[in-house]
Design a protein around this motif. Structure first.
Motif, PDB file in Angstrom:
ATOM      1  N   ALA A  18      -7.747   6.954   5.874  1.00  0.00           N
ATOM      2  CA  ALA A  18      -8.408   7.988   5.075  1.00  0.00           C
ATOM      3  C   ALA A  18      -7.595   9.285   5.121  1.00  0.00           C
ATOM      4  O   ALA A  18      -7.431   9.968   4.099  1.00  0.00           O
ATOM      5  N   LYS A  31      -9.356  -5.312   6.617  1.00  0.00           N
ATOM      6  CA  LYS A  31      -9.872  -6.677   6.712  1.00  0.00           C
ATOM      7  C   LYS A  31      -8.951  -7.602   7.516  1.00  0.00           C
ATOM      8  O   LYS A  31      -9.380  -8.676   7.958  1.00  0.00           O
ATOM      9  N   ALA A  53      -4.679   9.260   2.901  1.00  0.00           N
ATOM     10  CA  ALA A  53      -5.076   9.119   1.493  1.00  0.00           C
ATOM     11  C   ALA A  53      -4.613   7.796   0.884  1.00  0.00           C
ATOM     12  O   ALA A  53      -4.141   7.746  -0.268  1.00  0.00           O
ATOM     13  N   ALA A  97      -5.089   4.466  -1.014  1.00  0.00           N
ATOM     14  CA  ALA A  97      -6.029   4.079  -2.069  1.00  0.00           C
ATOM     15  C   ALA A  97      -6.999   3.005  -1.581  1.00  0.00           C
ATOM     16  O   ALA A  97      -6.635   2.147  -0.762  1.00  0.00           O
ATOM     17  N   GLU A  98      -8.209   3.018  -2.107  1.00  0.00           N
ATOM     18  CA  GLU A  98      -9.299   2.171  -1.620  1.00  0.00           C
ATOM     19  C   GLU A  98      -8.985   0.665  -1.605  1.00  0.00           C
ATOM     20  O   GLU A  98      -9.253   0.004  -0.595  1.00  0.00           O
ATOM     21  N   PRO A  99      -8.432   0.084  -2.691  1.00  0.00           N
ATOM     22  CA  PRO A  99      -8.198  -1.370  -2.622  1.00  0.00           C
ATOM     23  C   PRO A  99      -7.290  -1.743  -1.456  1.00  0.00           C
ATOM     24  O   PRO A  99      -7.537  -2.722  -0.761  1.00  0.00           O
ATOM     25  N   TYR A 100      -6.226  -0.955  -1.251  1.00  0.00           N
ATOM     26  CA  TYR A 100      -5.282  -1.252  -0.181  1.00  0.00           C
ATOM     27  C   TYR A 100      -5.890  -0.964   1.191  1.00  0.00           C
ATOM     28  O   TYR A 100      -5.657  -1.694   2.160  1.00  0.00           O
ATOM     29  N   ARG A 101      -6.660   0.108   1.275  1.00  0.00           N
ATOM     30  CA  ARG A 101      -7.297   0.465   2.545  1.00  0.00           C
ATOM     31  C   ARG A 101      -8.214  -0.676   3.003  1.00  0.00           C
ATOM     32  O   ARG A 101      -8.208  -1.060   4.170  1.00  0.00           O
ATOM     33  N   ASP A 102      -8.979  -1.207   2.069  1.00  0.00           N
ATOM     34  CA  ASP A 102      -9.920  -2.272   2.395  1.00  0.00           C
ATOM     35  C   ASP A 102      -9.183  -3.528   2.876  1.00  0.00           C
ATOM     36  O   ASP A 102      -9.598  -4.177   3.851  1.00  0.00           O
ATOM     37  N   ARG A 103      -8.070  -3.872   2.231  1.00  0.00           N
ATOM     38  CA  ARG A 103      -7.306  -5.064   2.618  1.00  0.00           C
ATOM     39  C   ARG A 103      -6.715  -4.908   4.016  1.00  0.00           C
ATOM     40  O   ARG A 103      -6.743  -5.843   4.828  1.00  0.00           O
ATOM     41  N   ALA A 115       0.811  -1.217   0.000  1.00  0.00           N
ATOM     42  CA  ALA A 115       0.000   0.000   0.000  1.00  0.00           C
ATOM     43  C   ALA A 115       0.848   1.271   0.000  1.00  0.00           C
ATOM     44  O   ALA A 115       0.300   2.375  -0.114  1.00  0.00           O
ATOM     45  N   GLN A 135      -9.436   3.160  10.464  1.00  0.00           N
ATOM     46  CA  GLN A 135     -10.114   3.635   9.258  1.00  0.00           C
ATOM     47  C   GLN A 135      -9.851   5.117   9.031  1.00  0.00           C
ATOM     48  O   GLN A 135      -9.577   5.560   7.910  1.00  0.00           O
TER      49      GLN A 135
END
Length: 391
Positions: A202, A216, A205, A207-213, A175, A198
């Motif tokens: 944010a 999780k 900044a 990126a969304e794919p990495y943030r979600d992983r 990430a 979270q």
């Protein structure tokens, strides 16, 4: 005399009588189990130089250390953690040794936590370290010892949760997180503070794919299925290598016959930054704290001048005792202490009786007859048994 002198400071306590006898019994059971795997006892000082536990080492935060000064002005600390002390000792005395080293130890550690946390500030820890072996087979040996030792101590229902620091580090690297963000995120996830994690991602900044992983990771716990899920989510070699190693570890634990006590938790991130691979904690019902903590630390000894991989664990004996008590486990009360009372003219005879019993390994307390407690049954008849009582 001030009544205050009769009390201990907040976070420490006296242990005596039956409770202390039971603690010594459990400690001996744990030590006997560890010795079966070839580990040799080692003792390190109760206090060390401050630098042994500094921020660079990656151990307990400075604000939680008990610090003081010697006459030369050096800053010293009461040890909060055994692992850096063992690493220092191994580097000093076994710097050129290339064969694996197996150490075991027992002693008290000291952490200056807040009174509001309700935790003991001085606890007894018993542990083992395997130095000089980077293999997954070494990881399996350590996990097996933990499980066998807990069973030996009298626990029946417990679980060893295993994670791997490399999996999380691989995701952070993927990430593009800087070191400070990674450390902050580790703190939030290990503390189960998901909202703060979270918000941090944010704010930076990510990126969304990495943030979600990354978010999780906290939910990845359970059986072998959780490892498959984690492997499918990662796209970097570092994280995937961690998953493959955990899968290999599980197959070795099956050979040991202890796999039923194991689960996986990839959201497990220790506050100790020196861990580099497998990390684990053991939990049992009746207490909220882990009864065992450990993991792999392949770069810690380099801080003391010895380049050697290592893996180990500590068992928090006080927490084990609390768990055994709440689970109403029955511990041997021992044979008790035999009491022999003597009168004015038979001290030599009673002493001979006491010495004979002691030679047989039976504890004996020799007491004056007039000192017998009121109401205690003391037979005034002749012979050894006539003047003996069991406590």
């Amino acid at each position: 005399m001030s009544q205050r002198l009769l009390h201990t400071p907040e976070g420490v306590r006296d242990i005596y009588g039956k409770e202390y006898e039971e603690k010594l019994y459990v400690e001996s059971r744990l030590r006997d189990c560890i010795r079966l795997y070839g580990y040799r006892d080692i003792q390190t000082p109760t206090f060390e130089f401050f630098d042994v536990f500094s921020r660079e080492i990656g151990t307990t935060p400075s604000r939680e250390l008990y610090k003081f000064f010697d006459k030369e002005g050096n800053t010293l600390v009461l040890r909060p953690d055994f692992t850096p002390s063992i690493a220092r000792c191994a580097a000093k005395y076994f710097g050129e040794e290339r064969h694996p080293l197996r150490f075991s130890y027992i002693g008290n550690t000291f952490i200056n936590t807040s009174n509001l946390q309700g935790k003991l500030k001085e606890v007894t820890q018993l542990g083992a370290e395997l130095i000089g072996d980077s293999s997954v087979e070494a990881d399996a040996e350590i996990i097996c010892i933990v499980i066998r030792a807990l069973l030996q101590a009298g626990l029946k229902r417990f679980q060893v949760a295993i994670g791997d620091a490399e999996y999380f580090k691989g995701l952070c690297e993927e990430a593009g997180l800087d070191e400070d963000t990674e450390l902050d995120l580790r703190t939030f996830i290990s503390g189960k503070n998901y909202f703060a994690a979270q918000e941090l991602l944010a704010e930076r900044a990510v990126a969304e794919p990495y943030r979600d992983r990354l978010l999780k990771v906290a939910d990845m716990f359970g059986d072998m299925g959780s490892l498959s899920q984690a492997g499918a989510m990662a796209e970097n070699t570092r994280s995937l290598a961690a998953i493959r190693r955990l899968e290999k570890l599980y197959s070795l634990l099956q050979l040991y016959g202890v796999e039923s006590y194991v689960s996986f938790d990839l959201g497990m991130l220790s506050k100790y930054q020196y861990y580099t691979g497998m990390v684990f904690k053991a939990y049992t019902y009746g207490v909220g704290e882990a009864v065992v903590k450990g993991g792999r630390y392949d770069r810690l000894l380099l801080q003391f001048g010895k380049d050697a991989p290592a893996v180990g664990f500590v068992i928090v004996v006080d927490t084990i005792m609390e768990a055994l008590s709440r689970q109403e486990a029955r511990l041997p009360a021992g044979d008790g202490i035999r009491r022999i009372f003597y009168g004015q003219g038979d001290f030599a005879e009673r002493l001979a009786e006491a010495q004979k019993l002691r030679a047989e390994g039976i504890p004996v307390e020799l007491l004056p007859l007039e000192g017998a407690c009121s109401g205690e049954e003391v037979d005034s008849g002749e012979g050894a048994h006539g003047r003996e009582a069991l406590r």
